[in-house]
Enzyme design. Sequence first.
Site, PDB file in Angstrom:
ATOM      1  N   ARG A 263       0.907  -1.167  -0.109  1.00 10.77           N
ATOM      2  CA  ARG A 263       0.089   0.134  -0.026  1.00 10.77           C
ATOM      3  C   ARG A 263       1.008   1.232   0.040  1.00 10.77           C
ATOM      4  O   ARG A 263       1.809   1.578   0.744  1.00 10.77           O
ATOM      5  CB  ARG A 263      -0.971  -0.052   1.052  1.00 10.77           C
ATOM      6  CG  ARG A 263      -1.903  -1.386   1.351  1.00 10.77           C
ATOM      7  CD  ARG A 263      -2.780  -1.224   2.315  1.00 10.77           C
ATOM      8  NE  ARG A 263      -3.739  -2.421   2.488  1.00 10.77           N
ATOM      9  CZ  ARG A 263      -4.734  -2.838   3.138  1.00 10.77           C
ATOM     10  NH1 ARG A 263      -5.410  -1.590   3.706  1.00 10.77           N
ATOM     11  NH2 ARG A 263      -5.489  -3.960   3.271  1.00 10.77           N
ATOM     12  N   ARG A 278       2.579   1.820  10.544  1.00  8.64           N
ATOM     13  CA  ARG A 278       2.243   2.361   9.254  1.00  8.64           C
ATOM     14  C   ARG A 278       3.250   2.019   8.235  1.00  8.64           C
ATOM     15  O   ARG A 278       4.404   2.707   8.148  1.00  8.64           O
ATOM     16  CB  ARG A 278       1.956   4.016   9.161  1.00  8.64           C
ATOM     17  CG  ARG A 278       0.783   4.210  10.299  1.00  8.64           C
ATOM     18  CD  ARG A 278       0.774   5.971  10.087  1.00  8.64           C
ATOM     19  NE  ARG A 278      -0.349   6.350  11.000  1.00  8.64           N
ATOM     20  CZ  ARG A 278      -0.293   6.372  12.266  1.00  8.64           C
ATOM     21  NH1 ARG A 278       1.025   6.444  12.995  1.00  8.64           N
ATOM     22  NH2 ARG A 278      -1.182   6.912  13.109  1.00  8.64           N
ATOM     23  N   GLU A 350      -6.921  -0.162  15.336  1.00 10.40           N
ATOM     24  CA  GLU A 350      -7.730  -1.047  14.537  1.00 10.40           C
ATOM     25  C   GLU A 350      -6.463  -2.170  13.979  1.00 10.40           C
ATOM     26  O   GLU A 350      -5.263  -1.710  13.447  1.00 10.40           O
ATOM     27  CB  GLU A 350      -8.017  -0.444  12.973  1.00 10.40           C
ATOM     28  CG  GLU A 350      -8.674  -1.541  12.153  1.00 10.40           C
ATOM     29  CD  GLU A 350      -8.871  -0.829  10.842  1.00 10.40           C
ATOM     30  OE1 GLU A 350      -8.734  -1.663   9.611  1.00 10.40           O
ATOM     31  OE2 GLU A 350      -9.098   0.214  10.503  1.00 10.40           O
ATOM     32  N   SER A 353     -10.456  -5.795  10.142  1.00 10.81           N
ATOM     33  CA  SER A 353     -11.501  -5.312   9.542  1.00 10.81           C
ATOM     34  C   SER A 353     -12.220  -6.610   8.963  1.00 10.81           C
ATOM     35  O   SER A 353     -11.845  -7.451   8.355  1.00 10.81           O
ATOM     36  CB  SER A 353     -11.335  -4.441   8.487  1.00 10.81           C
ATOM     37  OG  SER A 353     -12.322  -4.091   7.636  1.00 10.81           O
ATOM     38  N   ARG A 393       0.907  -4.630  12.714  1.00  8.32           N
ATOM     39  CA  ARG A 393       0.455  -3.972  13.687  1.00  8.32           C
ATOM     40  C   ARG A 393       0.309  -4.844  15.180  1.00  8.32           C
ATOM     41  O   ARG A 393       0.424  -4.292  16.202  1.00  8.32           O
ATOM     42  CB  ARG A 393      -0.950  -3.609  13.155  1.00  8.32           C
ATOM     43  CG  ARG A 393      -0.973  -2.557  12.249  1.00  8.32           C
ATOM     44  CD  ARG A 393      -2.364  -2.020  12.045  1.00  8.32           C
ATOM     45  NE  ARG A 393      -2.258  -0.805  10.931  1.00  8.32           N
ATOM     46  CZ  ARG A 393      -3.185  -0.034  10.543  1.00  8.32           C
ATOM     47  NH1 ARG A 393      -4.119  -0.065  11.505  1.00  8.32           N
ATOM     48  NH2 ARG A 393      -2.983   1.167  10.042  1.00  8.32           N
TER      49      ARG A 393
END
Length: 425
Positions: A263, A278, A350, A353, A393
């Site tokens: 990403r 990130r 988070e 998802s 994460r």
Amino acid sequence: MLDIKFVRAEPDKIRADLKKRNDLERLFWVDELLAGDVSVRELKVEIDTLRQRRNTISRDINAERKAGRDTTALMEEAKALPEKIKALDLLKDEMEAKVRYYLMRLPNILDESVPFGKDDTENVEIKRVGTPRIFSFPVQNHGQLAVDKGWADFERAARTSGAGFSYLKGNLALLDMALQRYAIDLLMKKGFTPIIPPYMMNRSSYEGVTDLADFEDVMYKIEDADSYLIATSEHPMCAMYQDEIFEEKDLPLRLAGLSPCFRKEIGSHGIDSKGLFRVHQFHKVEQFVFCKPEDSPAIHEELLANAEELYTNLGLPYHVVLICTGDIGTVAAKKYDIEVWMPREEAYREVVSCSNCTAYQAVRLGMRMRDPSNFEQKHHIHTLNSTEVATSRTIRAILENYQQEDGSVEIPVVLRPYMNDQEYL
């Protein structure tokens, strides 16, 4: 996307749904779509009529000649027909492209249980699990701790690849692999088939999976090629069965995707923005299910429970939030997030998802199920996806929540068999 038959039958339901989302721009698309759809159908009738006339006019000309009558008008009509048909075909193609443009960009219909809200601040917490640890010492920055211990190298990664990349080394590399294998083992016990998908997809397949307006800015495109690096294994797993017909006996089909994810966008800056939270590249194990429409609500809860089990077993405090209308995005009809407690920020962040996309992706990709009571009848299936674990994460959460005063990090018990039975990093 929404089935055009549904759009024709339920335009008011679509308008009401867009109002829930406060999506006023796309609200006006409904009328444009319906008008375009009427035009396409009228043009098809007109074109078919002209083609039929083209097929019969030669016979009429021959009959008139045999009868000794003038065929000038018929000859002129025959000469003009191909151009008329061509012009109408071009107009039809233009209108079909317009209809498809709107269809591809109208969002999914929200489940009735989705709470109303303007943005992520109005997502609804539905449960908390675990109690955040109270530290007697300052929690170290996870990225700096990893560097100090020789577990990660961000500077050399920045030189070779740019900011947002890392070299994971030694114990941290093993921890990344341990999380992946533990997640796969959990899912295999629940009937999931492990999948290592292609790491690149062409544009046509990607547009079938998601609204590229949501993803294209964060995806890496291969220069001079019709290929994108995948943002998640959900996407190639979903496209795996495009344009195929499922038999009822083969559903639900449960897949566990294992892949790196790429990403461009790595989010806004904040505390500990340097490190593993990130990043442009990370590993993820993803749950993906193809199922009958009536089964998707229960399977959605099952996927959430699978992810919760992993984070509960890791001993990480977390909460589950139900995503509101203003934060849910285009594809999902209902979505949960799991957010893990991060001690440095003193906040939940988070890590999972979990979405029920109902028939939205199946319509885009032409994936259907044969009706067992009527062999000729076919229905669109439902698709669902959920993170099982995103390693970067989760590693950060472990480095913080299990950090000791001397800088060592306790390894969660369930991961120790994958870490040569070590108890501490």
